[in-house]
Design a protein around this motif. Structure first.
Motif, PDB file in Angstrom:
ATOM      1  N   GLU A 125       0.830  -1.206   0.000  1.00 17.66           N
ATOM      2  CA  GLU A 125       0.000   0.000   0.000  1.00 17.66           C
ATOM      3  C   GLU A 125       0.864   1.256   0.000  1.00 17.66           C
ATOM      4  O   GLU A 125       0.510   2.259  -0.631  1.00 17.66           O
ATOM      5  N   ARG A 126       1.994   1.201   0.696  1.00 16.69           N
ATOM      6  CA  ARG A 126       2.892   2.353   0.672  1.00 16.69           C
ATOM      7  C   ARG A 126       3.487   2.540  -0.718  1.00 16.69           C
ATOM      8  O   ARG A 126       3.663   3.673  -1.176  1.00 16.69           O
ATOM      9  N   ASP A 127       3.800   1.436  -1.395  1.00 18.47           N
ATOM     10  CA  ASP A 127       4.313   1.550  -2.761  1.00 18.47           C
ATOM     11  C   ASP A 127       3.267   2.171  -3.683  1.00 18.47           C
ATOM     12  O   ASP A 127       3.604   2.952  -4.590  1.00 18.47           O
ATOM     13  N   ILE A 128       1.994   1.825  -3.458  1.00 22.14           N
ATOM     14  CA  ILE A 128       0.927   2.424  -4.252  1.00 22.14           C
ATOM     15  C   ILE A 128       0.862   3.927  -4.003  1.00 22.14           C
ATOM     16  O   ILE A 128       0.688   4.727  -4.935  1.00 22.14           O
ATOM     17  N   ALA A 129       1.021   4.330  -2.727  1.00 20.91           N
ATOM     18  CA  ALA A 129       1.033   5.757  -2.404  1.00 20.91           C
ATOM     19  C   ALA A 129       2.215   6.459  -3.063  1.00 20.91           C
ATOM     20  O   ALA A 129       2.086   7.605  -3.529  1.00 20.91           O
ATOM     21  N   THR A 131       6.715  11.091  20.921  1.00 21.28           N
ATOM     22  CA  THR A 131       7.351  11.671  19.746  1.00 21.28           C
ATOM     23  C   THR A 131       7.273  10.754  18.525  1.00 21.28           C
ATOM     24  O   THR A 131       7.079  11.230  17.392  1.00 21.28           O
ATOM     25  N   LEU A 132       7.392   9.448  18.730  1.00 23.44           N
ATOM     26  CA  LEU A 132       7.580   8.521  17.614  1.00 23.44           C
ATOM     27  C   LEU A 132       6.381   7.634  17.330  1.00 23.44           C
ATOM     28  O   LEU A 132       6.340   7.034  16.244  1.00 23.44           O
ATOM     29  N   ARG A 133       5.453   7.491  18.230  1.00 31.13           N
ATOM     30  CA  ARG A 133       4.324   6.582  17.978  1.00 31.13           C
ATOM     31  C   ARG A 133       3.534   7.022  16.750  1.00 31.13           C
ATOM     32  O   ARG A 133       3.188   8.196  16.592  1.00 31.13           O
ATOM     33  N   PRO A 134       3.239   6.103  15.828  1.00 34.54           N
ATOM     34  CA  PRO A 134       2.520   6.485  14.591  1.00 34.54           C
ATOM     35  C   PRO A 134       1.106   6.962  14.847  1.00 34.54           C
ATOM     36  O   PRO A 134       0.569   7.744  14.062  1.00 34.54           O
ATOM     37  N   LEU A 137      -1.156  16.718  -6.024  1.00 33.86           N
ATOM     38  CA  LEU A 137       0.155  16.413  -5.464  1.00 33.86           C
ATOM     39  C   LEU A 137       0.112  16.427  -3.935  1.00 33.86           C
ATOM     40  O   LEU A 137       0.655  15.531  -3.283  1.00 33.86           O
ATOM     41  N   GLU A 138      -0.551  17.429  -3.361  1.00 34.99           N
ATOM     42  CA  GLU A 138      -0.639  17.503  -1.906  1.00 34.99           C
ATOM     43  C   GLU A 138      -1.461  16.335  -1.357  1.00 34.99           C
ATOM     44  O   GLU A 138      -1.125  15.759  -0.311  1.00 34.99           O
ATOM     45  N   LYS A 139      -2.506  15.979  -2.047  1.00 38.73           N
ATOM     46  CA  LYS A 139      -3.322  14.843  -1.615  1.00 38.73           C
ATOM     47  C   LYS A 139      -2.510  13.550  -1.668  1.00 38.73           C
ATOM     48  O   LYS A 139      -2.624  12.700  -0.769  1.00 38.73           O
ATOM     49  N   ALA A 140      -1.696  13.393  -2.707  1.00 43.22           N
ATOM     50  CA  ALA A 140      -0.857  12.200  -2.807  1.00 43.22           C
ATOM     51  C   ALA A 140       0.183  12.167  -1.692  1.00 43.22           C
ATOM     52  O   ALA A 140       0.482  11.100  -1.142  1.00 43.22           O
ATOM     53  N   ARG A 141       0.732  13.311  -1.330  1.00 43.85           N
ATOM     54  CA  ARG A 141       1.717  13.357  -0.242  1.00 43.85           C
ATOM     55  C   ARG A 141       1.069  13.010   1.092  1.00 43.85           C
ATOM     56  O   ARG A 141       1.670  12.326   1.930  1.00 43.85           O
ATOM     57  N   ILE A 142      -0.146  13.491   1.302  1.00 41.91           N
ATOM     58  CA  ILE A 142      -0.859  13.122   2.532  1.00 41.91           C
ATOM     59  C   ILE A 142      -1.129  11.624   2.553  1.00 41.91           C
ATOM     60  O   ILE A 142      -0.999  10.957   3.588  1.00 41.91           O
ATOM     61  N   GLY A 143      -1.496  11.063   1.390  1.00 40.94           N
ATOM     62  CA  GLY A 143      -1.726   9.623   1.318  1.00 40.94           C
ATOM     63  C   GLY A 143      -0.478   8.814   1.626  1.00 40.94           C
ATOM     64  O   GLY A 143      -0.543   7.785   2.296  1.00 40.94           O
ATOM     65  N   ARG A 144       0.673   9.305   1.175  1.00 39.10           N
ATOM     66  CA  ARG A 144       1.918   8.606   1.489  1.00 39.10           C
ATOM     67  C   ARG A 144       2.241   8.706   2.976  1.00 39.10           C
ATOM     68  O   ARG A 144       2.720   7.735   3.576  1.00 39.10           O
ATOM     69  N   ARG A 145       1.965   9.856   3.572  1.00 37.09           N
ATOM     70  CA  ARG A 145       2.216  10.002   5.007  1.00 37.09           C
ATOM     71  C   ARG A 145       1.345   9.035   5.801  1.00 37.09           C
ATOM     72  O   ARG A 145       1.807   8.389   6.752  1.00 37.09           O
ATOM     73  N   ILE A 146       0.094   8.922   5.398  1.00 36.68           N
ATOM     74  CA  ILE A 146      -0.803   7.970   6.066  1.00 36.68           C
ATOM     75  C   ILE A 146      -0.305   6.544   5.871  1.00 36.68           C
ATOM     76  O   ILE A 146      -0.327   5.724   6.800  1.00 36.68           O
ATOM     77  N   ALA A 147       0.177   6.235   4.664  1.00 38.40           N
ATOM     78  CA  ALA A 147       0.695   4.886   4.397  1.00 38.40           C
ATOM     79  C   ALA A 147       1.939   4.614   5.230  1.00 38.40           C
ATOM     80  O   ALA A 147       2.114   3.506   5.750  1.00 38.40           O
ATOM     81  N   ASP A 148       2.812   5.619   5.377  1.00 41.54           N
ATOM     82  CA  ASP A 148       4.008   5.441   6.208  1.00 41.54           C
ATOM     83  C   ASP A 148       3.634   5.166   7.661  1.00 41.54           C
ATOM     84  O   ASP A 148       4.220   4.291   8.314  1.00 41.54           O
ATOM     85  N   LEU A 149       2.656   5.911   8.168  1.00 44.44           N
ATOM     86  CA  LEU A 149       2.223   5.693   9.545  1.00 44.44           C
ATOM     87  C   LEU A 149       1.579   4.324   9.709  1.00 44.44           C
ATOM     88  O   LEU A 149       1.752   3.664  10.743  1.00 44.44           O
TER      89      LEU A 149
END
Length: 287
Positions: free
Chosen positions: A42-46, A281-284, A140-152
């Motif tokens: 899913e992160r790769d898709i983001a 600080t670090l918890r997703p 682009l901003e929406k895609a970046r938010i999606g990647r951040r959510i995928a990273d978390l």
């Protein structure tokens, strides 16, 4: 042909007798645990969504050739140009060259150029509409938010899975220690049986002592069986996380149980406070 075969057997046997470490289990989780791999996909898709959104800011080149040889106004036209959008204020830059030769109707005279053609270029800058945000920058901003959510999501899934795998590993290691203790206790009772029989035959102790020790031997054999079943059950639970390269569960062998459990240490108040700060600080979930 026999020597390499024997070498392979010896290497495989040595590997099988190597204690299974927690790091090996966690590496198996990272490489082969299906739910975690699905989250990584899913992160790769983001990442692909971001690449697609960035593609709308790529330089666009265009070229064309047109000719009218059989009409009332024979002519030839050629054009080449570029368009480069920017992420700043919705601006873009364009430029190109075109040439038109031949006969053109009066209403189509704008297609006629000099013999060397003509150049054009400029910058587009919206004044009101699409200045603050437009489709390109919004996607682009929406895609970046999606990647951040995928990273978390990956971080959260990794934490949960590693925690579960660690618990299953130590349950299995503790079950292996219980089995070893059960075998040691049984061996003591069996060795004591010979000494009691000899003492009973010499009349030093009553025969009931031998009978009582026999009862303890049977009881401890039952405890060994229970400990073996416990080790098998914990190995099955561990196999959910300990997998081969194809993703298939692996049952940890009994001879791979660690020789001893690590010593425990007391958590100090300072360490507890530091861990709480790191968690905030670090918890997703918080990020």
């Amino acid at each position: 042909m026999k020597l390499p075969y024997l070498i392979c057997i010896c290497v495989a046997t040595a590997a099988a007798q190597t204690p299974l470490s927690l790091d090996e289990v966690l590496k198996s989780v990272e490489d082969n645990y299906p739910p975690l791999l699905a989250t990584l996909a899913e992160r790769d898709i983001a990442e692909g969504d971001i690449l697609q959104a960035l593609g709308r800011f790529d330089l666009v080149l265009g070229a064309g050739v047109d000719s009218d040889r059989f009409g009332y106004y024979p002519n030839q036209r050629a054009t080449i140009g570029f368009d480069q959008p920017f992420a700043t204020w919705g601006s873009s830059m364009y430029g190109g060259w075109r040439v038109g030769q031949g006969d053109f109707a009066a209403y189509d005279g704008r297609n006629a150029t000099r013999s060397l053609g003509e150049w054009r270029g400029g910058v587009r800058l919206p004044l009101v509409r699409n200045r603050e945000i437009d489709d390109r920058r919004g996607n682009l901003e929406k895609a970046r938010i999606g990647r951040r959510i995928a990273d978390l999501s990956v971080d959260q899934q990794r934490l949960v899975v590693r925690q579960m795998a660690t618990r299953r590993y130590w349950d299995w290691a503790a079950a292996g220690q219980r089995l070893r203790i059960a075998h040691d206790v049984l061996r003591v009772a069996e060795e004591r049986d010979a000494a009691l029989r000899e003492a009973s035959q010499l009349g030093q102790i009553p025969a009931i002592e031998v009978t009582e020790n026999q009862r303890q031997i049977l009881q401890r054999r039952s405890q060994v069986v229970d400990a073996e079943r416990g080790l098998q059950l914990t190995a099955i639970d561990l196999s959910l996380f300990y997998r081969d390269t194809a993703g298939q569960p692996l049952l940890a062998a009994q001879d791979r149980v660690p020789p001893a459990l690590p010593a425990t240490s007391t958590l100090t108040q300072e360490q507890e406070t530091e861990d709480q700060k790191r968690a905030l600080t670090l918890r997703p979930e918080i990020g």
